[in-house]
Design a protein around this motif. Structure first.
Motif, PDB file in Angstrom:
ATOM      1  N   THR A   1       0.849  -1.194   0.000  1.00 25.32           N
ATOM      2  CA  THR A   1       0.000   0.000   0.000  1.00 25.32           C
ATOM      3  C   THR A   1       0.878   1.235   0.000  1.00 25.32           C
ATOM      4  O   THR A   1       2.036   1.193   0.420  1.00 25.32           O
ATOM      5  N   GLY A   2       0.334   2.334  -0.477  1.00 26.87           N
ATOM      6  CA  GLY A   2       1.075   3.582  -0.540  1.00 26.87           C
ATOM      7  C   GLY A   2       0.131   4.762  -0.666  1.00 26.87           C
ATOM      8  O   GLY A   2      -1.097   4.603  -0.605  1.00 26.87           O
ATOM      9  N   PRO A   3       0.683   5.947  -0.869  1.00 31.37           N
ATOM     10  CA  PRO A   3      -0.161   7.140  -1.030  1.00 31.37           C
ATOM     11  C   PRO A   3      -0.993   7.040  -2.297  1.00 31.37           C
ATOM     12  O   PRO A   3      -0.670   6.286  -3.209  1.00 31.37           O
ATOM     13  N   PRO A   4      -2.079   7.793  -2.384  1.00 37.41           N
ATOM     14  CA  PRO A   4      -2.946   7.713  -3.564  1.00 37.41           C
ATOM     15  C   PRO A   4      -2.243   8.170  -4.842  1.00 37.41           C
ATOM     16  O   PRO A   4      -1.521   9.173  -4.843  1.00 37.41           O
ATOM     17  N   VAL A   5      -2.434   7.393  -5.912  1.00 38.47           N
ATOM     18  CA  VAL A   5      -1.941   7.747  -7.241  1.00 38.47           C
ATOM     19  C   VAL A   5      -3.159   7.858  -8.149  1.00 38.47           C
ATOM     20  O   VAL A   5      -3.964   6.924  -8.232  1.00 38.47           O
ATOM     21  N   HIS A   6      -3.284   8.997  -8.824  1.00 38.28           N
ATOM     22  CA  HIS A   6      -4.500   9.300  -9.585  1.00 38.28           C
ATOM     23  C   HIS A   6      -4.301   9.003 -11.073  1.00 38.28           C
ATOM     24  O   HIS A   6      -3.262   9.339 -11.660  1.00 38.28           O
ATOM     25  N   PHE A   7      -5.307   8.379 -11.664  1.00 38.84           N
ATOM     26  CA  PHE A   7      -5.292   8.034 -13.085  1.00 38.84           C
ATOM     27  C   PHE A   7      -6.558   8.563 -13.749  1.00 38.84           C
ATOM     28  O   PHE A   7      -7.612   8.700 -13.108  1.00 38.84           O
TER      29      PHE A   7
END
Length: 642
Positions: free
Chosen positions: A235-241
């Motif tokens: 898991t990690g910080p949000p990545v936006h697509f």
């Protein structure tokens, strides 16, 4: 022989299990009794023997044979077909196994010595009805795994029950056990035997599908203790697509899938679906600045891929050097026709429940290899895939369920492999539909003889292309000749026929070869198998070299592995033949010295073939020896020095 004239059935095909619901055990013991899921499939008896390291017979050992055809080299259990047969060795170390006809099983034995030590044989693959000789290996056995999982399950997106499966990976995957993982408590697995290098694998999955595959090497020790395996949910910080079409319009309901690692062995997993504006956010990328890969999939569009490998990376095929986690990554998808196919029996009726896999390369130069999607034919025998991103490498593979395969080959002289390679549409084949029609199928029979003219039981018929295909993988799934040297394969007419396409510059060229390890090989030209009559071929011998490995005091050294760097000058025009010759020689030059320090190496010696040998001692106090291959007439003595 034509299938429609030889096989007549009075009733429609009825499958005894659901392939979609998961793997099913067909038989659990050599007596083939007490199994509710047993199917009416033809079987044959295979005999073998087992000896320990001293050459003595082993009585009472457990022998397991398992058949679980893999439609993807990177994922186990994808076909939904699983057959496990077990038996015991008698007082002479002999055993008998009753196996599905025409299939390749993996076989291993394990036992406990009178001193309480656990032992096992090496895992070997069946070669037709050739007698099996199992020998004790050095692999670890009789250990236990302590499996734990850490990480935020909600953030990662776990759905339903989280479970772990411990399995042994060979030509077939052997499922040892599947257990639920509740909380952070450890779950124990007994491991009766392991694969090469004492490795077992742990598959972590939930209701959505596979999450990760972990390879665990078991210690070679006489003392039993629990081996701890810690699996982490990334898991990690949000990545936006944002997913759009070529006109910039958002694509809703596109699925974003990713891998826990860049390597090909990591499974793909869906993590998010785009909204009406084509947007979605992922929390499954553990380290945005290093390694990750995300693929967008949508109905009617080719896959669009974004990946990063520390300093390099691409988005939709465009190289990116300036990465910003706060900036939305836009994936542009191009439209493409779906791949729609059908599998028909000899009467033109659809065959339901046949697993079909679609695989293709994705940015292979960057180490991500192939991706695989598996489905099953519906009640009309139809299957469908969305268009692949890399159509020129698309491969479609089907495996006939045992009951159907047995019915189609009931009266055959020899039994072909149940694995069927379909001709997938190429880049310029829009609208082409791959069809497997057993009404147009013919069983081609080949009798293979060795270099001296004798039958060659266990010889394999392999099909290779010049673009991809490992010879080892091709041999693992290939039909093998019986004791008479007979082997068979399906030949299809109509849309299924393997004929060169107009776009030959991008389509892989395929060739067929016969090979028997350590004995010989032959290229089989298609003109030789065009007739329905039995084709007879004779193998060309491999060049054999006997090697003795000793130390400085001329004492034999056991356990020395060889490896070879095999290459070929560009004088050979046929790229597929070159691929085969290099692969066969690499296989023959990968050997291990016995207790007398002896080994036999085999290869193809042709002008332009270049070999560089490497001898790896088991004791690190000895130096590695590198040298060229000597002429085959010379005695070869390798002396290890400290």
């Amino acid at each position: 022989m034509k299938l429609q004239s030889s096989f007549v059935t009075a009733a429609r095909i009825a499958l005894a299990w659901s392939l979609i619901a998961g793997s099913v055990s067909i038989a659990r013991d050599s007596k083939l009794s007490g199994s509710a899921n047993q199917v009416d499939a033809a079987r044959t008896t295979l005999r073998g023997s087992l000896r320990d390291a001293a050459g003595a017979v082993v009585e009472g050992a457990t022998v397991e044979a398992w058949y679980s055809p893999r439609l993807s080299d990177s994922m186990p259990f994808t076909s939904g077909i699983e057959d496990v047969v077990t038996t015991k060795t008698d007082d002479r170390g002999h055993f008998r196994l009753t196996l599905l006809r025409g299939t390749v099983y993996s076989v291993a034995a394990y036992w406990t010595t009178p001193d309480g030590e656990h032992r096992q044989s090496s895992i070997v693959d069946t070669m037709g009805d050739r007698v099996l000789s199992l020998e004790q290996s050095e692999e670890a056995s009789g250990q236990r795994l302590d499996v734990r999982v850490r990480g935020d399950r909600v953030v990662f997106g776990v759905r339903g029950e989280l479970r772990a499966t411990v399995f042994v990976d060979a030509a077939n995957s052997r499922r040892i056990a599947t257990k639920p993982i509740v909380g952070t408590d450890p779950v124990l697995f007994d491991v009766p035997f392991t694969a090469e290098h004492s490795v077992v694998k742990v598959l972590l999955e939930d209701a959505i599908g596979p999450i990760s595959i972990h390879a665990q090497r078991m210690p070679k020790t006489r003392k039993n203790f629990d081996i701890r395996v810690l699996l982490t949910l990334p898991t990690g910080p949000p990545v936006h697509f944002r997913v759009v079409d070529t006109a910039g319009k958002p694509i809703a309901s596109a699925t974003l899938v990713s891998r826990a690692r860049l390597t090909e062995s990591a499974p793909w997993r869906p993590h998010a679906t785009t909204d009406e504006d084509g947007r979605a956010t992922l929390r499954s990328i553990a380290d945005f600045d290093k390694h990750w890969v995300v693929c967008a999939r949508a109905t009617g569009y080719r896959d669009a891929i974004a990946f990063r490998n520390v300093t390099s990376g691409q988005v939709g095929g465009q190289t990116i050097t300036d990465w910003d986690i706060d900036r939305t990554i836009v994936l542009t998808m191009t439209p493409g026709p779906p791949v729609i196919g059908r599998i028909l029996d000899e009467h033109g009726r659809g065959v339901p429940g046949v697993p079909v896999a679609a695989t293709y390369d994705i940015t292979k130069p960057h180490g991500m290899g192939r991706t695989c999607t598996v489905t099953s034919t519906d009640h009309e025998g139809r299957f469908r895939y969305e268009p692949a991103a890399n159509t020129d490498s698309l491969r479609l593979v089907a495996v006939l369920p045992p009951a159907e395969h047995s019915r189609l080959t009931r009266d055959a002289v020899a039994c072909p492999s149940p694995r069927i390679d379909l001709v997938a549409p190429g880049p310029n084949d829009d609208g082409r539909t791959p069809v497997v029609d057993f009404g147009t199928a013919t069983l081609r029979t080949i009798q293979i003889r060795g270099p001296g003219g004798q039958p060659a039981p266990g010889a394999a018929i392999v099909t290779l292309s010049d673009r991809f295909d490992s010879l080892v993988d091709a041999m693992a799934r290939s039909p093998r000749a019986d004791k008479r040297g007979y082997v068979a394969f399906y030949s299809f007419g109509g849309p299924m026929a393997k004929t060169p396409r107009d776009n030959s510059d991008v389509s892989p060229h395929e060739s067929v070869f016969a090979i028997l390890e350590g004995i010989g090989w032959s290229e089989i030209r298609r003109s030789e198998t065009a007739s329905s009559a039995t084709t007879r071929i004779q193998l060309e011998p491999f060049t054999r070299r006997e090697v003795v490995v000793v130390d400085e005091e001329r004492r034999p050294v056991a356990g020395v592995w060889t490896n070879a760097n095999v290459s070929m000058r560009s004088g050979e025009r046929d790229a597929t033949l070159q691929h085969f010759l290099v692969g066969a020689s690499f296989l023959g030059l990968r050997q291990k010295s016995d207790s007398d320090g002896r080994m036999v190496l085999w290869s193809v010696d042709r002008p332009g073939m270049l070999y560089r040998m490497r001898f790896q001692p088991p004791d690190r106090n000895y130096r590695i020896v590198e040298c060229e291959l000597p002429p085959p007439s010379e005695d070869w003595l390798i002396t290890l020095t400290r």
